[in-house]
Scaffold this motif. Structure first.
Motif, PDB file in Angstrom:
ATOM      1  N   SER A 136       0.823  -1.210   0.000  1.00 57.27           N
ATOM      2  CA  SER A 136       0.000   0.000   0.000  1.00 57.27           C
ATOM      3  C   SER A 136       0.858   1.261   0.000  1.00 57.27           C
ATOM      4  O   SER A 136       0.571   2.218  -0.731  1.00 57.27           O
ATOM      5  N   CYS A 137       1.915   1.265   0.801  1.00 55.11           N
ATOM      6  CA  CYS A 137       2.804   2.426   0.852  1.00 55.11           C
ATOM      7  C   CYS A 137       3.678   2.522  -0.394  1.00 55.11           C
ATOM      8  O   CYS A 137       3.876   3.607  -0.941  1.00 55.11           O
ATOM      9  N   LEU A 138       4.203   1.389  -0.848  1.00 55.18           N
ATOM     10  CA  LEU A 138       5.060   1.402  -2.033  1.00 55.18           C
ATOM     11  C   LEU A 138       4.301   1.913  -3.254  1.00 55.18           C
ATOM     12  O   LEU A 138       4.880   2.565  -4.128  1.00 55.18           O
ATOM     13  N   ARG A 139       3.002   1.633  -3.311  1.00 56.12           N
ATOM     14  CA  ARG A 139       2.214   2.053  -4.470  1.00 56.12           C
ATOM     15  C   ARG A 139       2.065   3.566  -4.557  1.00 56.12           C
ATOM     16  O   ARG A 139       1.655   4.090  -5.597  1.00 56.12           O
ATOM     17  N   GLU A 140       2.399   4.278  -3.500  1.00 61.82           N
ATOM     18  CA  GLU A 140       2.302   5.730  -3.512  1.00 61.82           C
ATOM     19  C   GLU A 140       3.602   6.382  -3.999  1.00 61.82           C
ATOM     20  O   GLU A 140       3.685   7.606  -4.091  1.00 61.82           O
ATOM     21  N   LYS A 144       9.494   3.044 -11.235  1.00 61.12           N
ATOM     22  CA  LYS A 144       9.394   1.626 -11.579  1.00 61.12           C
ATOM     23  C   LYS A 144      10.553   0.873 -10.923  1.00 61.12           C
ATOM     24  O   LYS A 144      11.692   0.970 -11.362  1.00 61.12           O
ATOM     25  N   PRO A 145      10.295   0.089  -9.866  1.00 60.88           N
ATOM     26  CA  PRO A 145      11.369  -0.644  -9.201  1.00 60.88           C
ATOM     27  C   PRO A 145      11.865  -1.823 -10.033  1.00 60.88           C
ATOM     28  O   PRO A 145      11.064  -2.531 -10.651  1.00 60.88           O
ATOM     29  N   GLU A 146      13.169  -2.009 -10.076  1.00 55.41           N
ATOM     30  CA  GLU A 146      13.786  -3.149 -10.762  1.00 55.41           C
ATOM     31  C   GLU A 146      13.455  -3.182 -12.256  1.00 55.41           C
ATOM     32  O   GLU A 146      13.659  -4.200 -12.918  1.00 55.41           O
ATOM     33  N   GLY A 147      12.914  -2.090 -12.799  1.00 56.96           N
ATOM     34  CA  GLY A 147      12.608  -2.026 -14.218  1.00 56.96           C
ATOM     35  C   GLY A 147      11.478  -2.933 -14.662  1.00 56.96           C
ATOM     36  O   GLY A 147      11.353  -3.244 -15.847  1.00 56.96           O
ATOM     37  N   ARG A 148      10.602  -3.365 -13.759  1.00 53.33           N
ATOM     38  CA  ARG A 148       9.514  -4.275 -14.133  1.00 53.33           C
ATOM     39  C   ARG A 148       8.168  -3.576 -14.079  1.00 53.33           C
ATOM     40  O   ARG A 148       7.673  -3.090 -15.076  1.00 53.33           O
ATOM     41  N   TRP A 149       7.543  -3.509 -12.888  1.00 58.56           N
ATOM     42  CA  TRP A 149       6.246  -2.857 -12.756  1.00 58.56           C
ATOM     43  C   TRP A 149       6.426  -1.482 -12.133  1.00 58.56           C
ATOM     44  O   TRP A 149       7.376  -1.236 -11.393  1.00 58.56           O
ATOM     45  N   ASN A 150       5.484  -0.598 -12.416  1.00 57.50           N
ATOM     46  CA  ASN A 150       5.449   0.664 -11.697  1.00 57.50           C
ATOM     47  C   ASN A 150       5.104   0.381 -10.242  1.00 57.50           C
ATOM     48  O   ASN A 150       4.403  -0.588  -9.937  1.00 57.50           O
ATOM     49  N   TYR A 151       5.586   1.242  -9.350  1.00 54.65           N
ATOM     50  CA  TYR A 151       5.222   1.071  -7.940  1.00 54.65           C
ATOM     51  C   TYR A 151       3.701   1.026  -7.785  1.00 54.65           C
ATOM     52  O   TYR A 151       3.166   0.248  -6.992  1.00 54.65           O
ATOM     53  N   THR A 155       1.513  -5.535  -6.355  1.00 51.95           N
ATOM     54  CA  THR A 155       0.609  -6.357  -5.559  1.00 51.95           C
ATOM     55  C   THR A 155       1.498  -7.196  -4.639  1.00 51.95           C
ATOM     56  O   THR A 155       2.716  -7.257  -4.845  1.00 51.95           O
ATOM     57  N   PRO A 156       0.933  -7.837  -3.620  1.00 54.74           N
ATOM     58  CA  PRO A 156       1.773  -8.695  -2.775  1.00 54.74           C
ATOM     59  C   PRO A 156       2.532  -9.757  -3.564  1.00 54.74           C
ATOM     60  O   PRO A 156       3.683 -10.060  -3.254  1.00 54.74           O
ATOM     61  N   VAL A 157       1.904 -10.332  -4.590  1.00 55.07           N
ATOM     62  CA  VAL A 157       2.576 -11.358  -5.397  1.00 55.07           C
ATOM     63  C   VAL A 157       3.728 -10.745  -6.187  1.00 55.07           C
ATOM     64  O   VAL A 157       4.831 -11.313  -6.253  1.00 55.07           O
ATOM     65  N   ARG A 158       3.501  -9.604  -6.801  1.00 54.62           N
ATOM     66  CA  ARG A 158       4.570  -8.951  -7.564  1.00 54.62           C
ATOM     67  C   ARG A 158       5.712  -8.506  -6.665  1.00 54.62           C
ATOM     68  O   ARG A 158       6.885  -8.596  -7.042  1.00 54.62           O
ATOM     69  N   LEU A 159       5.372  -8.024  -5.477  1.00 53.44           N
ATOM     70  CA  LEU A 159       6.417  -7.626  -4.539  1.00 53.44           C
ATOM     71  C   LEU A 159       7.277  -8.823  -4.165  1.00 53.44           C
ATOM     72  O   LEU A 159       8.508  -8.722  -4.094  1.00 53.44           O
ATOM     73  N   ALA A 160       6.641  -9.971  -3.934  1.00 54.17           N
ATOM     74  CA  ALA A 160       7.386 -11.185  -3.592  1.00 54.17           C
ATOM     75  C   ALA A 160       8.342 -11.576  -4.717  1.00 54.17           C
ATOM     76  O   ALA A 160       9.469 -12.009  -4.465  1.00 54.17           O
ATOM     77  N   ARG A 161       7.903 -11.403  -5.964  1.00 53.44           N
ATOM     78  CA  ARG A 161       8.767 -11.730  -7.104  1.00 53.44           C
ATOM     79  C   ARG A 161       9.959 -10.785  -7.185  1.00 53.44           C
ATOM     80  O   ARG A 161      11.068 -11.197  -7.544  1.00 53.44           O
ATOM     81  N   LEU A 162       9.745  -9.529  -6.862  1.00 52.14           N
ATOM     82  CA  LEU A 162      10.843  -8.561  -6.893  1.00 52.14           C
ATOM     83  C   LEU A 162      11.829  -8.808  -5.753  1.00 52.14           C
ATOM     84  O   LEU A 162      13.039  -8.590  -5.898  1.00 52.14           O
ATOM     85  N   MET A 163      11.309  -9.244  -4.622  1.00 55.05           N
ATOM     86  CA  MET A 163      12.161  -9.472  -3.450  1.00 55.05           C
ATOM     87  C   MET A 163      12.957 -10.772  -3.559  1.00 55.05           C
ATOM     88  O   MET A 163      14.050 -10.898  -3.006  1.00 55.05           O
TER      89      MET A 163
END
Length: 202
Positions: A136-140, A144-151, A155-163
């Motif tokens: 919720s906070c990152l979306r604000e 674009k983190p890691e060059g993939r999705w915009n903040y 979503t929780p699933v996308r965040l897990a993939r980035l982490m």
């Protein structure tokens, strides 16, 4: 789904230009809408006449109750979590007048780990933060983190993939209020960031 076409039209006529939707407000509205829909389904169950298949009906009610409790927990988290980094007209973070310190600053792109640590700092540096709250906070944050999705698209699933490439995964954490959520721990983030810095320094 809010806003409706009429709402969008009136906003355009009154404001003169379309307003950018706040992702955190959208998450709150969507979650509250889900809670209301589940409450209506529970109310319908109480008005139904008993059926011959009591066991199957009981399972459905239990599943519905679990889903409603989970949605309520998410809503409470969204309502209680402090707003951290958010877009402004000039793209700077509200908590920091210096735009260069914002994780989404294109002149100084940062990793998802650094962005998460920034959020942890914004909300008082807790030992852990539920995945839904961190997202919720990152979306604000702009960018674009890691060059993939915009903040704003996280979503929780996308965040897990980035982490995951950083060796970080959400863990089950029990909080003081008794809630148990998939969460990210500050210790894991700090360890990953320290490893990255050591690698760059060698």
């Amino acid at each position: 789904m809010y806003p409706s076409l009429l709402d969008a039209l009136s906003a355009t006529l009154l404001d003169g230009e379309p307003q950018t939707e706040n992702p955190r407000h959208r998450a709150l509205l969507d979650t509250y809408t889900d809670v209301q829909a589940l409450d209506r389904q529970l109310a319908e169950w109480t008005e139904r006449a008993p059926s011959d298949d009591d066991a199957d009906e009981l399972d459905q009610i239990v599943d519905l109750l679990v889903e409603r409790m989970a949605a309520g927990a998410v809503l409470r988290r969204l309502l209680s979590a402090g707003c951290c980094c958010a877009d402004t007209r000039d793209g700077a973070c509200r908590e920091d007048p210096d735009a260069s310190s914002c994780p989404g600053n294109e002149a100084d792109p940062q990793s998802i780990v650094q962005a998460a640590l920034y959020v942890f700092g914004c909300v008082g540096s807790p030992e852990a933060l539920p995945s839904v709250d961190l997202v919720s906070c990152l979306r604000e944050i702009p960018g674009k983190p890691e060059g993939r999705w915009n903040y704003a698209e996280l979503t929780p699933v996308r965040l897990a993939r980035l982490m995951s490439p950083h060796g970080i995964a959400p863990r089950n954490v029990t909080y003081r209020d008794g809630g148990r959520f998939k969460s990210y721990r500050m210790a894991d983030l700090l360890a990953a960031e320290a490893g990255r810095q050591n690698t760059q320094g060698s």
